[in-house]
Scaffold this motif. Structure first.
Motif, PDB file in Angstrom:
ATOM      1  N   VAL A  57      -6.700  -6.936  -2.934  1.00 49.87           N
ATOM      2  CA  VAL A  57      -7.165  -7.930  -3.904  1.00 49.87           C
ATOM      3  C   VAL A  57      -6.566  -7.660  -5.284  1.00 49.87           C
ATOM      4  O   VAL A  57      -6.056  -8.563  -5.965  1.00 49.87           O
ATOM      5  N   ALA A  58      -6.609  -6.387  -5.722  1.00 50.28           N
ATOM      6  CA  ALA A  58      -6.079  -6.051  -7.051  1.00 50.28           C
ATOM      7  C   ALA A  58      -4.570  -6.264  -7.112  1.00 50.28           C
ATOM      8  O   ALA A  58      -4.045  -6.823  -8.089  1.00 50.28           O
ATOM      9  N   GLY A  59      -3.861  -5.794  -6.078  1.00 50.56           N
ATOM     10  CA  GLY A  59      -2.407  -5.971  -6.081  1.00 50.56           C
ATOM     11  C   GLY A  59      -2.005  -7.427  -6.035  1.00 50.56           C
ATOM     12  O   GLY A  59      -1.064  -7.862  -6.742  1.00 50.56           O
ATOM     13  N   GLY A  60      -2.690  -8.210  -5.216  1.00 51.30           N
ATOM     14  CA  GLY A  60      -2.376  -9.639  -5.157  1.00 51.30           C
ATOM     15  C   GLY A  60      -2.621 -10.336  -6.478  1.00 51.30           C
ATOM     16  O   GLY A  60      -1.856 -11.211  -6.896  1.00 51.30           O
ATOM     17  N   ALA A  61      -3.700  -9.933  -7.187  1.00 55.00           N
ATOM     18  CA  ALA A  61      -4.014 -10.567  -8.471  1.00 55.00           C
ATOM     19  C   ALA A  61      -3.003 -10.189  -9.550  1.00 55.00           C
ATOM     20  O   ALA A  61      -2.750 -10.965 -10.472  1.00 55.00           O
ATOM     21  N   MET A  62      -2.394  -8.995  -9.440  1.00 60.54           N
ATOM     22  CA  MET A  62      -1.465  -8.536 -10.475  1.00 60.54           C
ATOM     23  C   MET A  62      -0.004  -8.823 -10.149  1.00 60.54           C
ATOM     24  O   MET A  62       0.874  -8.541 -10.964  1.00 60.54           O
ATOM     25  N   ARG A  63       0.302  -9.344  -8.982  1.00 58.44           N
ATOM     26  CA  ARG A  63       1.705  -9.423  -8.546  1.00 58.44           C
ATOM     27  C   ARG A  63       2.551 -10.351  -9.418  1.00 58.44           C
ATOM     28  O   ARG A  63       3.765 -10.189  -9.499  1.00 58.44           O
ATOM     29  N   ARG A  64       1.973 -11.336 -10.086  1.00 59.51           N
ATOM     30  CA  ARG A  64       2.748 -12.227 -10.956  1.00 59.51           C
ATOM     31  C   ARG A  64       2.974 -11.605 -12.334  1.00 59.51           C
ATOM     32  O   ARG A  64       4.089 -11.601 -12.851  1.00 59.51           O
ATOM     33  N   GLY A  65       1.900 -11.080 -12.928  1.00 60.59           N
ATOM     34  CA  GLY A  65       2.020 -10.546 -14.284  1.00 60.59           C
ATOM     35  C   GLY A  65       2.583  -9.151 -14.349  1.00 60.59           C
ATOM     36  O   GLY A  65       3.386  -8.828 -15.229  1.00 60.59           O
ATOM     37  N   ARG A  66       2.168  -8.264 -13.398  1.00 65.22           N
ATOM     38  CA  ARG A  66       2.629  -6.873 -13.397  1.00 65.22           C
ATOM     39  C   ARG A  66       3.035  -6.480 -11.982  1.00 65.22           C
ATOM     40  O   ARG A  66       2.321  -5.739 -11.291  1.00 65.22           O
ATOM     41  N   PRO A  67       4.177  -6.982 -11.525  1.00 67.56           N
ATOM     42  CA  PRO A  67       4.560  -6.730 -10.127  1.00 67.56           C
ATOM     43  C   PRO A  67       4.831  -5.262  -9.827  1.00 67.56           C
ATOM     44  O   PRO A  67       4.556  -4.789  -8.716  1.00 67.56           O
ATOM     45  N   ARG A  68       5.346  -4.483 -10.786  1.00 68.97           N
ATOM     46  CA  ARG A  68       5.623  -3.063 -10.529  1.00 68.97           C
ATOM     47  C   ARG A  68       4.324  -2.298 -10.297  1.00 68.97           C
ATOM     48  O   ARG A  68       4.221  -1.464  -9.377  1.00 68.97           O
ATOM     49  N   THR A  69       3.335  -2.562 -11.157  1.00 70.72           N
ATOM     50  CA  THR A  69       2.035  -1.893 -11.005  1.00 70.72           C
ATOM     51  C   THR A  69       1.375  -2.286  -9.691  1.00 70.72           C
ATOM     52  O   THR A  69       0.811  -1.432  -8.981  1.00 70.72           O
ATOM     53  N   ALA A  70       1.437  -3.579  -9.382  1.00 68.04           N
ATOM     54  CA  ALA A  70       0.830  -4.049  -8.138  1.00 68.04           C
ATOM     55  C   ALA A  70       1.489  -3.403  -6.924  1.00 68.04           C
ATOM     56  O   ALA A  70       0.808  -2.997  -5.961  1.00 68.04           O
ATOM     57  N   LEU A  71       2.822  -3.284  -6.969  1.00 65.65           N
ATOM     58  CA  LEU A  71       3.533  -2.683  -5.841  1.00 65.65           C
ATOM     59  C   LEU A  71       3.192  -1.203  -5.717  1.00 65.65           C
ATOM     60  O   LEU A  71       2.963  -0.694  -4.596  1.00 65.65           O
ATOM     61  N   ALA A  72       3.160  -0.485  -6.830  1.00 65.76           N
ATOM     62  CA  ALA A  72       2.824   0.949  -6.783  1.00 65.76           C
ATOM     63  C   ALA A  72       1.424   1.168  -6.223  1.00 65.76           C
ATOM     64  O   ALA A  72       1.198   2.080  -5.408  1.00 65.76           O
ATOM     65  N   LEU A  73       0.485   0.340  -6.632  1.00 66.50           N
ATOM     66  CA  LEU A  73      -0.893   0.481  -6.147  1.00 66.50           C
ATOM     67  C   LEU A  73      -0.986   0.238  -4.654  1.00 66.50           C
ATOM     68  O   LEU A  73      -1.566   1.044  -3.902  1.00 66.50           O
ATOM     69  N   THR A  74      -0.428  -0.864  -4.196  1.00 65.03           N
ATOM     70  CA  THR A  74      -0.547  -1.198  -2.770  1.00 65.03           C
ATOM     71  C   THR A  74       0.242  -0.235  -1.889  1.00 65.03           C
ATOM     72  O   THR A  74      -0.198   0.104  -0.781  1.00 65.03           O
ATOM     73  N   VAL A  75       1.399   0.227  -2.359  1.00 69.31           N
ATOM     74  CA  VAL A  75       2.182   1.190  -1.567  1.00 69.31           C
ATOM     75  C   VAL A  75       1.425   2.509  -1.444  1.00 69.31           C
ATOM     76  O   VAL A  75       1.361   3.116  -0.353  1.00 69.31           O
ATOM     77  N   SER A  86      -6.567   0.408  11.071  1.00 74.91           N
ATOM     78  CA  SER A  86      -6.250  -0.969  10.672  1.00 74.91           C
ATOM     79  C   SER A  86      -4.756  -1.208  10.488  1.00 74.91           C
ATOM     80  O   SER A  86      -4.354  -2.279  10.017  1.00 74.91           O
ATOM     81  N   PHE A  87      -3.914  -0.208  10.822  1.00 72.66           N
ATOM     82  CA  PHE A  87      -2.454  -0.421  10.691  1.00 72.66           C
ATOM     83  C   PHE A  87      -2.046  -1.627  11.548  1.00 72.66           C
ATOM     84  O   PHE A  87      -2.529  -1.776  12.688  1.00 72.66           O
ATOM     85  N   PRO A  88      -1.161  -2.553  11.025  1.00 69.70           N
ATOM     86  CA  PRO A  88      -0.400  -2.467   9.757  1.00 69.70           C
ATOM     87  C   PRO A  88      -1.012  -3.253   8.606  1.00 69.70           C
ATOM     88  O   PRO A  88      -0.299  -3.710   7.729  1.00 69.70           O
ATOM     89  N   ALA A  89      -2.337  -3.429   8.615  1.00 63.94           N
ATOM     90  CA  ALA A  89      -2.977  -4.222   7.564  1.00 63.94           C
ATOM     91  C   ALA A  89      -2.655  -3.742   6.152  1.00 63.94           C
ATOM     92  O   ALA A  89      -2.382  -4.560   5.264  1.00 63.94           O
ATOM     93  N   PRO A  90      -2.648  -2.411   5.839  1.00 66.65           N
ATOM     94  CA  PRO A  90      -2.317  -1.999   4.467  1.00 66.65           C
ATOM     95  C   PRO A  90      -0.928  -2.449   4.027  1.00 66.65           C
ATOM     96  O   PRO A  90      -0.712  -2.788   2.858  1.00 66.65           O
ATOM     97  N   TRP A  91       0.021  -2.453   4.983  1.00 63.96           N
ATOM     98  CA  TRP A  91       1.383  -2.846   4.623  1.00 63.96           C
ATOM     99  C   TRP A  91       1.545  -4.363   4.531  1.00 63.96           C
ATOM    100  O   TRP A  91       2.518  -4.848   3.966  1.00 63.96           O
ATOM    101  N   VAL A  92       0.603  -5.099   5.076  1.00 67.32           N
ATOM    102  CA  VAL A  92       0.613  -6.555   4.868  1.00 67.32           C
ATOM    103  C   VAL A  92       0.364  -6.857   3.389  1.00 67.32           C
ATOM    104  O   VAL A  92       0.984  -7.752   2.805  1.00 67.32           O
ATOM    105  N   ALA A  93      -0.553  -6.065   2.786  1.00 74.19           N
ATOM    106  CA  ALA A  93      -0.788  -6.239   1.343  1.00 74.19           C
ATOM    107  C   ALA A  93       0.468  -5.899   0.549  1.00 74.19           C
ATOM    108  O   ALA A  93       0.814  -6.576  -0.434  1.00 74.19           O
ATOM    109  N   VAL A  94       1.172  -4.826   0.957  1.00 79.01           N
ATOM    110  CA  VAL A  94       2.420  -4.468   0.272  1.00 79.01           C
ATOM    111  C   VAL A  94       3.443  -5.590   0.406  1.00 79.01           C
ATOM    112  O   VAL A  94       4.141  -5.958  -0.555  1.00 79.01           O
ATOM    113  N   ALA A  95       3.549  -6.165   1.601  1.00 81.61           N
ATOM    114  CA  ALA A  95       4.502  -7.252   1.821  1.00 81.61           C
ATOM    115  C   ALA A  95       4.153  -8.473   0.974  1.00 81.61           C
ATOM    116  O   ALA A  95       5.041  -9.169   0.459  1.00 81.61           O
ATOM    117  N   PHE A  96       2.847  -8.728   0.803  1.00 83.28           N
ATOM    118  CA  PHE A  96       2.435  -9.865  -0.027  1.00 83.28           C
ATOM    119  C   PHE A  96       2.890  -9.667  -1.478  1.00 83.28           C
ATOM    120  O   PHE A  96       3.344 -10.609  -2.137  1.00 83.28           O
TER     121      PHE A  96
END
Length: 392
Positions: A57-75, A86-96
């Protein structure tokens, strides 16, 4: 170049778009988690799934304004949760989030972010899977292949969307530039048309009023002693004014329908010009040399107007009753010369007659001179090149 937004994005503000992105990421992770549970059965702590969900949720909300931070968090969360059930659910968020990276970050840096994310996945699979979850887990090569495919596809789609957006923006800018160029061309054509109309009106009005003024002066001078000659002068005034009104009505009437046509009087009408000028007291010696070729209509009109303006200037300024007009036809050029032997002021005194004649000649790539003759008088010369293109 600023990327155009999708048609629906204008309806949402930044905060609303962030909320929508967060909910979308949560929905994707939830679906992926349910699928993982159904296929392998849930194992691992539920709080891990909650952390993955919150990070999505946090990474998706930040992906437009702060994509680097969002990517670091989700990765980071995805690496730690790789061994959960739940694999590969965590990496689905990274892909988003990865989908937005090449759209908002320069390509070189975006590629390195993709490489870094895959490298982080390799590190997590190599050491953290056993250390954190205390079990060997599924096949690491299969997991890494899934992660690599998921992130690469998301990055590629995002990059393709960016390129398409850039292409669309480029087309729009090109269309805008072409529209501005067409508008500038239309304004230039309108300005040239207004200038052409002003020249035509100047020539007609100046020539006619000069003739009328001279003839009216003659009529006033001889009215008492020679009424017959005064009557002829008044008759000539009437005829001259009627001709001028007819020409001006024809000229102004077409303005309602479109641009002023190039048709009008030409060199064939010089005899009539000579006759009317003679009625005003100026004898014009008209001489023609060479065989006349087929002239373009516009050039024929311009040549007539130059002679008309020059003769009018002689009538008004030269203080003489005679001038010479020479029209020379050569295979490669049309030459005009209007010369007088009067002692009067130069024909260029006051007004815009000389400038107007020079502009007309320049339009056809010719040469123009006007100035006092070596001995006395004033001479106007114009030369127009005659080419196959000009005569077409």
């Amino acid at each position: 170049m600023q990327l155009p937004r999708p048609p629906w994005s204008g309806r949402l503000g930044p905060a609303q778009r962030a909320v929508a992105d967060g909910l979308t990421a949560a929905a994707l992770v939830a679906v992926a988690t349910v699928v993982a549970w159904q296929s392998a059965g849930p194992h691992g702590s539920r709080w891990v799934d909650a952390v993955v969900f919150a990070a999505a949720v946090a990474g998706g909300a930040m992906r437009r304004g702060r994509p680097r931070t969002a990517l670091a968090l989700t990765v980071a969360v995805a690496v730690l949760a790789t061994g959960s059930g739940s694999f590969p659910a965590p990496w689905v968020a990274v892909a988003f989030v990865m989908y937005a990276v090449p759209q908002r970050i320069a390509r070189r840096e975006a590629i390195w972010l993709l490489v870094g994310s895959v490298a982080a996945a390799m590190v997590g699979l190599a050491g953290l899977l056993d250390a954190v979850w205390a079990r060997p887990g599924p096949n690491r090569v299969a997991m890494l292949t899934e992660i690599l495919l998921l992130l690469t596809v998301a990055w590629t789609i995002g990059y393709a969307v960016r390129q398409q957006a850039l292409h669309t923006a480029g087309l729009r800018e090109q269309e805008a530039r072409e529209a501005q160029a067409r508008l500038a061309e239309a304004r230039r054509a309108m300005s040239e048309e207004r200038l052409r109309i002003a020249r035509e009106l100047h020539d007609v009005v100046a020539h006619t009023l000069s003739l009328i003024a001279v003839q009216a002066g003659v009529a006033n001078h001889v009215a008492a002693e020679r009424p017959d000659e005064a009557g002829r002068a008044l008759l000539s005034i009437e005829e001259t004014s009627r001709d001028a009104l007819r020409e001006m009505r024809s000229m102004l009437g077409v303005l309602r329908a479109g641009p002023l046509p190039a048709s009008g009087p030409g060199l064939d009408d010089l005899d009539e010009l000579v006759r009317r000028t003679a009625d005003a007291g100026l004898v014009v010696d008209l001489q023609t040399t060479g065989a006349r070729p087929e002239l373009p209509t516009g050039l024929d009109l311009v040549a007539y107007r130059i002679i008309q303006e020059a003769v009018t200037n002689v009538l008004r300024h030269a203080a003489t009753d005679r001038c010479r007009v020479t029209v020379g036809f050569r295979p490669d050029a049309l030459t005009l010369e209007i010369a007088d032997g009067g002692p009067g002021a130069p024909a260029a005194s006051g007004g815009h007659g000389i400038d107007g004649m020079r502009e007309r000649v320049d339009m056809y790539g010719g040469t123009f001179t006007a100035g006092p003759a070596p001995d006395r008088g004033f001479t106007v010369r114009a030369t127009f090149p005659l080419t196959l293109k000009a005569a077409a």
